[in-house]
Design an enzyme around this catalytic site. Structure first.
Site, short mmCIF file in Angstrom:
data_model
loop_
_atom_site.label_atom_id
_atom_site.label_comp_id
_atom_site.label_asym_id
_atom_site.label_seq_id
_atom_site.Cartn_x
_atom_site.Cartn_y
_atom_site.Cartn_z
N ARG A 15 5.69 -8.70 -3.84
CA ARG A 15 5.86 -7.65 -3.13
C ARG A 15 7.44 -7.21 -2.11
O ARG A 15 6.94 -8.13 -1.58
CB ARG A 15 4.59 -7.14 -2.05
CG ARG A 15 4.10 -6.08 -1.95
CD ARG A 15 4.18 -5.19 -3.15
NE ARG A 15 2.62 -5.69 -3.70
CZ ARG A 15 0.95 -5.34 -3.82
NH1 ARG A 15 0.65 -4.81 -2.99
NH2 ARG A 15 0.33 -5.24 -4.39
N SER A 103 0.61 -0.63 -5.46
CA SER A 103 -0.36 -0.77 -5.03
C SER A 103 -0.58 0.47 -4.32
O SER A 103 -0.39 0.99 -4.54
CB SER A 103 -0.83 -1.85 -4.78
OG SER A 103 -2.59 -2.60 -5.10
N HIS A 104 -1.40 -0.94 -3.27
CA HIS A 104 -1.77 0.94 -2.43
C HIS A 104 -0.18 0.76 -1.09
O HIS A 104 -0.95 1.20 -0.03
CB HIS A 104 -3.09 0.02 -1.40
CG HIS A 104 -3.12 -0.92 -0.54
ND1 HIS A 104 -3.32 -1.99 -2.03
CD2 HIS A 104 -3.31 -1.49 0.58
CE1 HIS A 104 -3.20 -3.08 -0.40
NE2 HIS A 104 -3.32 -2.67 -0.01
N LYS A 113 2.36 -7.37 -10.65
CA LYS A 113 1.79 -8.39 -10.83
C LYS A 113 1.50 -9.37 -12.28
O LYS A 113 1.65 -8.22 -12.84
CB LYS A 113 -0.20 -7.96 -11.14
CG LYS A 113 0.12 -7.11 -9.07
CD LYS A 113 -0.93 -6.16 -9.54
CE LYS A 113 -1.55 -5.71 -7.55
NZ LYS A 113 -2.47 -4.38 -7.49
N ASP A 241 -7.19 3.22 -5.86
CA ASP A 241 -6.09 3.43 -4.72
C ASP A 241 -4.68 3.70 -6.08
O ASP A 241 -4.77 3.85 -6.91
CB ASP A 241 -6.37 1.84 -4.91
CG ASP A 241 -5.65 0.15 -5.67
OD1 ASP A 241 -5.79 1.27 -6.89
OD2 ASP A 241 -5.04 -0.82 -5.97
N ASP A 243 -2.77 1.93 -7.88
CA ASP A 243 -2.27 1.16 -9.24
C ASP A 243 -3.80 1.64 -9.99
O ASP A 243 -3.66 0.99 -11.17
CB ASP A 243 -1.34 0.59 -9.34
CG ASP A 243 -2.85 -0.60 -9.27
OD1 ASP A 243 -3.09 -0.87 -7.57
OD2 ASP A 243 -2.20 -2.41 -9.30
N ASP A 245 -6.46 -0.37 -9.46
CA ASP A 245 -7.25 -1.34 -10.21
C ASP A 245 -8.23 -1.88 -8.73
O ASP A 245 -9.08 -2.44 -9.10
CB ASP A 245 -6.64 -2.95 -9.33
CG ASP A 245 -5.87 -2.57 -9.01
OD1 ASP A 245 -6.46 -2.31 -7.25
OD2 ASP A 245 -5.24 -4.05 -8.58
N ARG A 246 -9.10 -0.81 -7.83
CA ARG A 246 -9.91 -0.61 -7.08
C ARG A 246 -10.45 0.68 -6.92
O ARG A 246 -9.72 1.73 -7.14
CB ARG A 246 -9.01 -1.12 -5.42
CG ARG A 246 -8.42 -1.88 -5.42
CD ARG A 246 -7.98 -2.62 -3.89
NE ARG A 246 -7.03 -2.03 -3.39
CZ ARG A 246 -6.83 -1.18 -1.79
NH1 ARG A 246 -8.18 -0.92 -1.69
NH2 ARG A 246 -5.96 -0.38 -1.38
N HIS A 328 -11.75 -4.56 -5.94
CA HIS A 328 -11.56 -4.44 -6.48
C HIS A 328 -12.52 -5.24 -7.23
O HIS A 328 -13.71 -5.46 -6.44
CB HIS A 328 -10.57 -5.79 -6.77
CG HIS A 328 -9.53 -6.27 -6.50
ND1 HIS A 328 -8.48 -5.05 -7.42
CD2 HIS A 328 -8.52 -5.63 -4.89
CE1 HIS A 328 -7.23 -5.35 -6.65
NE2 HIS A 328 -6.93 -5.43 -5.52
#
Length: 462
Positions: A15, A103-104, A113, A241, A243, A245-246, A328
């Site tokens: 990241r 992501s977020h 990832k 979020d 991407d 995944d949450r 997640h």
């Protein structure tokens, strides 16, 4: 390549800030390093995809070049959620894949990832990627052995896979808030395929995130969804979020059902079909969860935070379900074992569709006075030192246990407090829970004193 900033190699992903420490040259080098590991694991193909960030196309192209430099054939599935990349590693039989995603995090961030040979790489494996790149240990294969590149779309197959698995007892009216993240490209079609009537909020993919930050872990990012439920006849609200995944969940009354409480309801359903199953949860989760799982014949297991770390634990234990406070949710039951906010939302709707008042079902789950995830902002790297100093020096009066598998979680007879260093941004994540408001205040006071003792200038968020 510019000087490599080793700080971008985090505990469970890469990241960085685009064009400061994460540009195309760095990402191409990472692609070569990951591709070398794909080959070492016996593979020769990898799936790649990207979220909706403005830097995504450039960095995704650089990633593909690096993987091909290693002799790996690349299947580019385009702009998709991170879980669709994971799905692609199964559906296309590659076993390896990389999602280009921030992501977020704020718009200027991006990252990677990575899954190699069926495992989400994390910890020392990611550190070694950085070491190999910094030492220039890796060389491209000869031109004649370079990997190929092809485009393929998996979105319709992904939606069909879930629609074929999920059976709602009745059609539901739902609101979804994608925060202008990439989930907006998939979630509306998915939930309509399940038979839902969908009200969309911010489902236009826009990498500048013009409406609110795409992070449902923070209540301020759920206010638009709460207002929508107040003003419409939608039964439940789902938020995702950046991407996808949450998962975040809100009810018609405006209650936020944090993921550790969501996990209770999901675990109840899973344990009915997997008696004695292990339910994994991270250190940020409510203390009510363990008792809830035990009462239903399950085995609760606390884990370090981090999607790659939890996935590894899931694989080690054979657990059917795991979850993190951040949102997640990892299903091995009827699914593949990776975190997917959209699939978790579908499983939740499957349960709630059996009830006439979904909000009441969620609000009846055990609850205690609690805080959301709070963040103490620090200089880069300072947050790890701060938490370690607390662990070494602080004394917590009345504590029954200090758990240090990930930060400092202090258990009391009537609550808990947590301070842990984030692996994605330079913050100390704090969370508190207790049986009463007075107990919550007492625990926060002890943590305030512990933090200020090692960082007197800390601007505390509580």
């Amino acid at each position: 390549m510019d000087t490599l900033d080793r700080s971008i190699f985090k505990a469970y992903d890469i990241r960085g800030i685009v064009d400061r420490n994460l540009g195309p040259d760095v990402v191409r080098a990472v692609g070569l390093a990951v591709g070398t590991r794909v080959r070492a694991a016996g593979g020769n193909q990898a799936v790649i995809g990207r979220d909706g960030r403005l830097s995504g196309p450039t960095l995704s192209a650089a990633l593909a070049e690096g993987l091909r430099d290693a002799g790996v054939d690349v299947i580019d599935i385009g702009m998709v959620t991170t879980p669709v990349v994971y799905y692609g590693t199964f559906e296309l039989g590659t076993g390896s894949g990389v999602a280009v995603t921030g992501s977020h995090n704020p718009p200027e961030y991006n990252g990677l990832k990575m899954v190699v040979g069926g495992d989400a790489i994390h910890g020392e494996a990611i550190t070694r990627l950085g070491e190999d790149i910094a030492a220039a240990r890796l060389s491209p294969v000869p031109a004649a052995q370079r990997g190929s590149l092809r485009q393929e779309s998996l979105t319709e197959r992904y939606i069909a896979r879930i629609a074929g698995d999920i059976r709602l007892a009745r059609g539901m009216k739902i609101a979804i808030d994608c925060g202008n993240g990439v989930a907006g490209a998939i979630a509306p079609a998915l939930y309509r395929a399940l038979g839902c009537e969908v009200t969309e909020l911010f489902c236009e993919v826009d990498g500048t995130f013009p409406n609110h930050h795409p992070d449902p872990a923070h209540p301020e990012n759920l206010q638009d969804l709460i207002a929508c439920l107040r003003e419409t006849d939608c039964e439940i609200g789902l938020a995702f979020d950046g991407d996808g995944d949450r998962l975040g969940v809100v009810t018609r009354s405006g209650s936020i059902i944090f993921p550790d409480r969501q996990l209770m309801l999901l675990a109840d359903e899973v344990l009915a079909r997997n008696p004695g199953g292990t339910i994994i949860y991270d250190v940020k989760c409510t203390r009510n969860l363990a008792g809830y799982v035990r009462a239903r014949g399950g085995v609760p297991m606390m884990s370090r935070t981090g999607h790659s770390l939890v996935k590894a634990r899931l694989k080690e234990t054979g657990a059917p379900l795991a979850g993190e406070m951040s949102g997640h949710i990892f299903y091995k039951d009827r699914w593949y074992g990776f975190d997917d906010g959209l699939y978790a939302g579908a499983r939740l709707l499957e349960i709630l569709s059996r009830h006439t008042d979904p909000g009441a079902v969620l609000e009846a789950l055990p609850d205690s006075p609690t805080t959301p995830e709070l963040q103490l902002r620090c200089a880069e790297g300072e947050h790890f030192k701060l938490v370690e100093a607390i662990r070494r020096t602080a004394r917590f009066e009345g504590a029954t246990e200090v758990i240090d598998i990930d930060g400092v979680r202090v258990e009391y007879p009537d609550g808990f407090g947590l301070a842990r260093a984030s692996n994605t941004t330079p913050v100390v994540v704090l969370r508190f829970e207790a049986e009463t408001g007075a107990a919550l205040a007492r625990i926060q006071t002890q943590f305030r004193q512990a933090i200020l003792a090692v960082k007197p200038d800390a601007q505390l968020p509580f």
